[in-house]
Design an enzyme around this catalytic site. Structure first.
Site, mmCIF file in Angstrom:
data_model
loop_
_atom_site.group_PDB
_atom_site.id
_atom_site.type_symbol
_atom_site.label_atom_id
_atom_site.label_comp_id
_atom_site.label_asym_id
_atom_site.label_seq_id
_atom_site.Cartn_x
_atom_site.Cartn_y
_atom_site.Cartn_z
ATOM 1 N N ARG A 1 -9.500 1.094 8.994
ATOM 2 C CA ARG A 1 -9.155 -0.290 9.349
ATOM 3 C C ARG A 1 -10.273 -0.967 10.125
ATOM 4 O O ARG A 1 -10.143 -2.141 10.450
ATOM 5 C CB ARG A 1 -7.899 -0.284 10.221
ATOM 6 C CG ARG A 1 -6.594 -0.562 9.483
ATOM 7 C CD ARG A 1 -5.489 -0.393 10.504
ATOM 8 N NE ARG A 1 -4.268 -1.075 10.265
ATOM 9 C CZ ARG A 1 -3.179 -0.523 9.708
ATOM 10 N NH1 ARG A 1 -3.230 0.700 9.233
ATOM 11 N NH2 ARG A 1 -2.070 -1.195 9.613
ATOM 12 N N LYS B 1 0.825 -1.217 0.000
ATOM 13 C CA LYS B 1 0.000 0.000 0.000
ATOM 14 C C LYS B 1 0.858 1.265 0.000
ATOM 15 O O LYS B 1 0.613 2.186 -0.772
ATOM 16 C CB LYS B 1 -0.933 0.044 1.224
ATOM 17 C CG LYS B 1 -1.887 -1.127 1.341
ATOM 18 C CD LYS B 1 -2.847 -0.960 2.518
ATOM 19 C CE LYS B 1 -2.170 -0.900 3.879
ATOM 20 N NZ LYS B 1 -1.525 -2.170 4.292
ATOM 21 N N ARG C 1 -0.670 -8.254 13.756
ATOM 22 C CA ARG C 1 -1.182 -7.312 12.745
ATOM 23 C C ARG C 1 -2.058 -8.036 11.731
ATOM 24 O O ARG C 1 -3.074 -7.509 11.280
ATOM 25 C CB ARG C 1 -0.004 -6.604 12.044
ATOM 26 C CG ARG C 1 0.657 -5.559 12.963
ATOM 27 C CD ARG C 1 2.086 -5.267 12.566
ATOM 28 N NE ARG C 1 2.222 -4.515 11.332
ATOM 29 C CZ ARG C 1 3.346 -4.448 10.618
ATOM 30 N NH1 ARG C 1 4.435 -5.091 11.028
ATOM 31 N NH2 ARG C 1 3.393 -3.723 9.530
HETATM 32 P P1 AMP Z 1 0.874 0.759 9.199
HETATM 33 O O1 AMP Z 1 2.034 1.652 8.964
HETATM 34 O O2 AMP Z 1 -0.323 1.119 8.379
HETATM 35 O O3 AMP Z 1 1.242 -0.700 9.081
HETATM 36 O O4 AMP Z 1 0.423 0.985 10.701
HETATM 37 C C1 AMP Z 1 1.295 0.702 11.783
HETATM 38 C C2 AMP Z 1 0.495 0.569 13.090
HETATM 39 O O5 AMP Z 1 -0.151 1.810 13.379
HETATM 40 C C3 AMP Z 1 -0.636 -0.445 13.075
HETATM 41 O O6 AMP Z 1 -0.184 -1.766 13.351
HETATM 42 C C4 AMP Z 1 -1.540 0.091 14.173
HETATM 43 O O7 AMP Z 1 -1.003 -0.173 15.451
HETATM 44 C C5 AMP Z 1 -1.438 1.590 13.947
HETATM 45 N N1 AMP Z 1 -2.445 2.066 12.962
HETATM 46 C C6 AMP Z 1 -2.204 2.628 11.746
HETATM 47 N N2 AMP Z 1 -3.343 2.969 11.130
HETATM 48 C C7 AMP Z 1 -4.342 2.599 11.975
HETATM 49 C C8 AMP Z 1 -5.760 2.665 11.899
HETATM 50 N N3 AMP Z 1 -6.390 3.190 10.815
HETATM 51 N N4 AMP Z 1 -6.480 2.200 12.950
HETATM 52 C C9 AMP Z 1 -5.871 1.690 14.042
HETATM 53 N N5 AMP Z 1 -4.537 1.582 14.173
HETATM 54 C C10 AMP Z 1 -3.771 2.034 13.150
#
Ligand code: AMP
Length: 192
Positions: free
Chosen positions: A87, A13, A149
């Site tokens: 999410r 993404k 995750r």
């Molecule tokens: P990402 O960089 O999108 O993989 O996000 C890293 C971490 O940030 C995730 O594992 C969650 O802990 C938190 N996170 C990011 N976006 C969200 C979201 N929309 N809702 C809840 N937690 C989020």
């Protein structure tokens, strides 16, 4: 044009969002990046979510919806790419309301489909590459957090597929294809 890129961790993404920024001047809104930034700058919120993120769990809907609201209210763009948001169904409802309030539309929800085994390899590879290049390794790019995750993705986020299908917005691309092929396919989808 506003779009959501949907897909589990490691689906690409962030990479594809960056291509869309380069190719179309859209603006990437990654809640993961915003949360990591809040941690680095040591804000109270950043400190509060650090442990949750490292574990691989989701932070609260209120926090991420607040972050997105603030960006939508302050950033002007020809189009937004929502990357890693929404999410949960609650976040999806909130995004719909926010966009409606602002007179904006949601045009596409595109899922990057990748096999689960490939995800684990990609994430572990990403951590190894960063380490080799002397760059910081994400604290949640380890196998245990990745399992958490993935579980969060299947439990909380995958219902969005049905949600957006019902709204007539959903389609998917093969995220296992080469990066440049996915880029071309996405571009064609948005133009088609
Ligand atoms: P990402 O960089 O999108 O993989 O996000 C890293 C971490 O940030 C995730 O594992 C969650 O802990 C938190 N996170 C990011 N976006 C969200 C979201 N929309 N809702 C809840 N937690 C989020």
């Amino acid at each position: 044009m506003n779009i959501i890129l949907l897909g589990p961790p490691g689906a690409g993404k962030g990479t594809q969002a960056q291509f869309l920024v380069e190719d179309r001047g859209m603006v990437q809104l990654s809640t993961g990046d915003m949360l990591r930034e809040a941690r680095t700058s040591g804000t109270e919120m950043g400190n509060r979510v650090a442990e949750v993120m490292d574990r691989g769990d989701l932070v609260t809907d209120e926090i991420v919806i607040g972050l997105i609201r603030e960006k939508l209210e302050t950033v002007d763009a020809p189009g937004f790419i929502f990357d890693g948001f929404p999410r949960t169904l609650k976040q999806a409802d909130a995004l719909g309301e926010l966009l409606e309030e602002m007179g904006k539309s949601l045009d596409f929800v595109i899922e990057l489909r990748v096999e689960d085994e490939a995800l684990v390899k990609r994430i572990v590879g990403r951590a190894e590459e960063a380490a080799a290049a002397g760059k910081p390794v994400r604290a949640d790019d380890n196998e245990e957090s990745l399992r958490t995750r993935l579980t969060a993705y299947y439990k909380m986020t995958s219902p969005l597929v049905g949600y957006y299908y019902a709204k007539g917005l959903y389609s998917r691309v093969d995220g296992m294809a080469a990066m440049e092929d996915v880029r071309a396919e996405l571009g064609a989808r948005l133009d088609g």
